[in-house]
Design an enzyme around this catalytic site. Structure first.
Site, mmCIF file in Angstrom:
data_model
loop_
_atom_site.group_PDB
_atom_site.id
_atom_site.type_symbol
_atom_site.label_atom_id
_atom_site.label_comp_id
_atom_site.label_asym_id
_atom_site.label_seq_id
_atom_site.Cartn_x
_atom_site.Cartn_y
_atom_site.Cartn_z
ATOM 1 N N GLY A 14 5.757 -11.277 1.066
ATOM 2 C CA GLY A 14 4.972 -11.508 -0.146
ATOM 3 C C GLY A 14 5.557 -12.642 -0.956
ATOM 4 O O GLY A 14 5.618 -12.595 -2.180
ATOM 5 N N GLY A 18 4.824 -15.388 -7.305
ATOM 6 C CA GLY A 18 5.289 -14.255 -8.092
ATOM 7 C C GLY A 18 6.748 -13.886 -7.894
ATOM 8 O O GLY A 18 7.639 -14.748 -7.825
ATOM 9 N N ILE A 19 7.000 -12.592 -7.777
ATOM 10 C CA ILE A 19 8.363 -12.069 -7.697
ATOM 11 C C ILE A 19 9.073 -12.546 -6.435
ATOM 12 O O ILE A 19 10.248 -12.913 -6.463
ATOM 13 C CB ILE A 19 8.331 -10.528 -7.776
ATOM 14 C CG1 ILE A 19 7.897 -10.092 -9.180
ATOM 15 C CG2 ILE A 19 9.693 -9.933 -7.422
ATOM 16 C CD1 ILE A 19 7.567 -8.614 -9.298
ATOM 17 N N GLY A 20 8.369 -12.574 -5.309
ATOM 18 C CA GLY A 20 8.983 -13.036 -4.067
ATOM 19 C C GLY A 20 9.445 -14.478 -4.159
ATOM 20 O O GLY A 20 10.562 -14.825 -3.762
ATOM 21 N N SER A 146 7.421 0.171 -8.684
ATOM 22 C CA SER A 146 6.662 -0.131 -9.897
ATOM 23 C C SER A 146 6.920 0.938 -10.942
ATOM 24 O O SER A 146 7.276 2.081 -10.615
ATOM 25 C CB SER A 146 5.165 -0.174 -9.585
ATOM 26 O OG SER A 146 4.396 -0.267 -10.766
ATOM 27 N N TYR A 159 -2.214 3.393 -5.739
ATOM 28 C CA TYR A 159 -1.048 2.535 -5.997
ATOM 29 C C TYR A 159 0.112 3.367 -6.556
ATOM 30 O O TYR A 159 1.259 3.223 -6.131
ATOM 31 C CB TYR A 159 -1.457 1.443 -6.981
ATOM 32 C CG TYR A 159 -0.408 0.399 -7.277
ATOM 33 C CD1 TYR A 159 -0.136 -0.628 -6.382
ATOM 34 C CD2 TYR A 159 0.301 0.416 -8.480
ATOM 35 C CE1 TYR A 159 0.806 -1.603 -6.661
ATOM 36 C CE2 TYR A 159 1.242 -0.560 -8.772
ATOM 37 C CZ TYR A 159 1.495 -1.566 -7.861
ATOM 38 O OH TYR A 159 2.431 -2.526 -8.144
#
Length: 269
Positions: A14, A18-20, A146, A159
Site C-alpha cells: 500500500g 499516504g502512510i506507506g 485503526s 472495517y
C-alpha cells in the site's frame, strides 16, 4: 537518533501514497533498501520519483502485487528473496475502507470483499514473509490497524471487525515467532489524511454541497468529536512511529498496538 537499521531491506505494501509512502521516506533516510508494492505500477513509479528527488542515492524499487491474490503475494515474496535476499522489515499498509453503511444493508459479498483486503491481505503477507525473516534471523513486521478497532463507528462494521482482527493477529504472531528475533506490532491511526479519507471527504463535500475543507471541518466536529487535537492527522506523524518500531531502539516492543490518533479513542484502554 540513528535507528541502526542501515543495510536492511524493507517491503511496504500500500506504498504508493499516504502512510506507506511516508514510512518509506523515513526508512530510506536510515539507509534501508525499500521495495514499494501496490497494484498500480505507474503510481509506484511516481512515488519512487518523488522520494528520489531529494534522496539521489536512495535504493527504492517498485513491484506490483494485489494482496487479495495469493499467487501474486507468493510471487512478490519470491522476487524479493531472489533479487534482494529477503525482507527484514515488512510494513503492511495496504487496506481499504471497504463496504460501509447500515449493518442490515450490508451483504455477505460486502463483508467478504472488505475481509479479503483488510484481514486476509495481512494474513497472506505474513505467511509469505515470515519464512524470510526466519532465515535472516531478524525481522520486524508492522501492521496498520485503526482507532476503529477500539472505538468502532456504526457505519463501518466490516472495517471495524477487520482492524480488530489485525491487532489480534499481530499479537498471536508475536507469541509464535519472537524467539526467532522477529517482532510484530500494530500501529492504529485515526482519521489521517490519506487517499482513503480524501475520497470520503470528497463524497461528503458533494453530499453537503460544500468545499472539501468545509467537509473536513464538519466531519471532525460531528463525526470524530473525540480527537483532542481537533484536526486530521498527517501521514508523517504515523510514518515516523512505524519507522521507530522497525529500529534497534524498539527491541522490547513486541505484540503491542501503538495508537497515533490525536486522542481520538475516548477510553484510556
Amino acid at each position: 537518533m540513528k535507528f541502526n537499521i542501515e543495510g536492511k531491506t524493507a517491503l511496504i505494501t500500500g506504498a504508493d501514497s499516504g502512510i506507506g509512502k511516508s514510512t518509506a521516506g523515513f526508512l530510506v533516510d536510515e539507509g534501508v533498501t525499500i521495495i514499494l508494492s501496490d497494484r498500480d505500477q505507474e503510481a509506484l513509479n511516481e512515488t519512487i520519483k518523488e522520494l528520489k528527488e531529494t534522496r539521489k542515492d536512495a535504493k527504492i524499487f517498485g513491484i506490483t502485487a494485489d494482496i487479495t491474490k495469493n499467487e501474486e503475494v507468493k510471487a512478490l515474496a519470491k522476487k524479493i528473496k531472489d533479487d534482494f535476499g529477503g525482507a527484514h522489515i515488512v510494513v503492511n499498509a495496504a487496506g481499504a475502507r471497504g463496504a460501509a453503511g447500515d449493518f442490515l444493508s450490508l451483504s455477505d459479498d460486502d463483508w467478504m470483499q472488505t475481509i479479503d483486503v483488510d484481514l486476509m491481505g495481512a494474513v497472506r503477507i505474513a505467511r509469505a514473509f515470515i519464512p524470510q525473516m526466519q532465515e535472516l534471523n531478524w525481522g520486524r513486521m508492522i501492521m496498520i490497524a485503526s482507532e476503529n478497532a477500539y472505538q468502532p463507528y456504526e457505519e463501518e462494521s466490516p472495517y471495524n471487525a477487520c482492524k480488530a482482527g489485525i491487532i489480534n493477529l499481530s499479537k498471536c504472531l508475536s507469541r509464535s515467532y519472537s524467539k526467532e528475533n522477529i517482532l510484530f506490532n500494530c500501529v492504529s491511526p485515526a482519521y489521517v489524511k490519506t487517499p482513503m479519507t480524501d475520497a470520503m471527504m470528497e463524497d461528503l463535500a458533494e453530499e453537503r454541497n460544500c468545499s472539501v475543507d468545509e467537509a473536513v471541518a464538519w466531519f471532525v466536529k460531528n463525526k470524530r468529536p473525540h480527537i483532542a487535537m481537533e484536526r486530521r492527522g498527517k501521514p508523517e506523524e504515523v510514518g515516523s512511529t512505524i519507522a521507530f518500531l522497525c529500529s534497534e531502539h524498539a527491541t522490547y516492543i513486541n505484540g503491542a498496538n501503538i495508537r497515533v490518533d490525536g486522542g481520538a479513542v475516548e477510553s484510556a484502554f
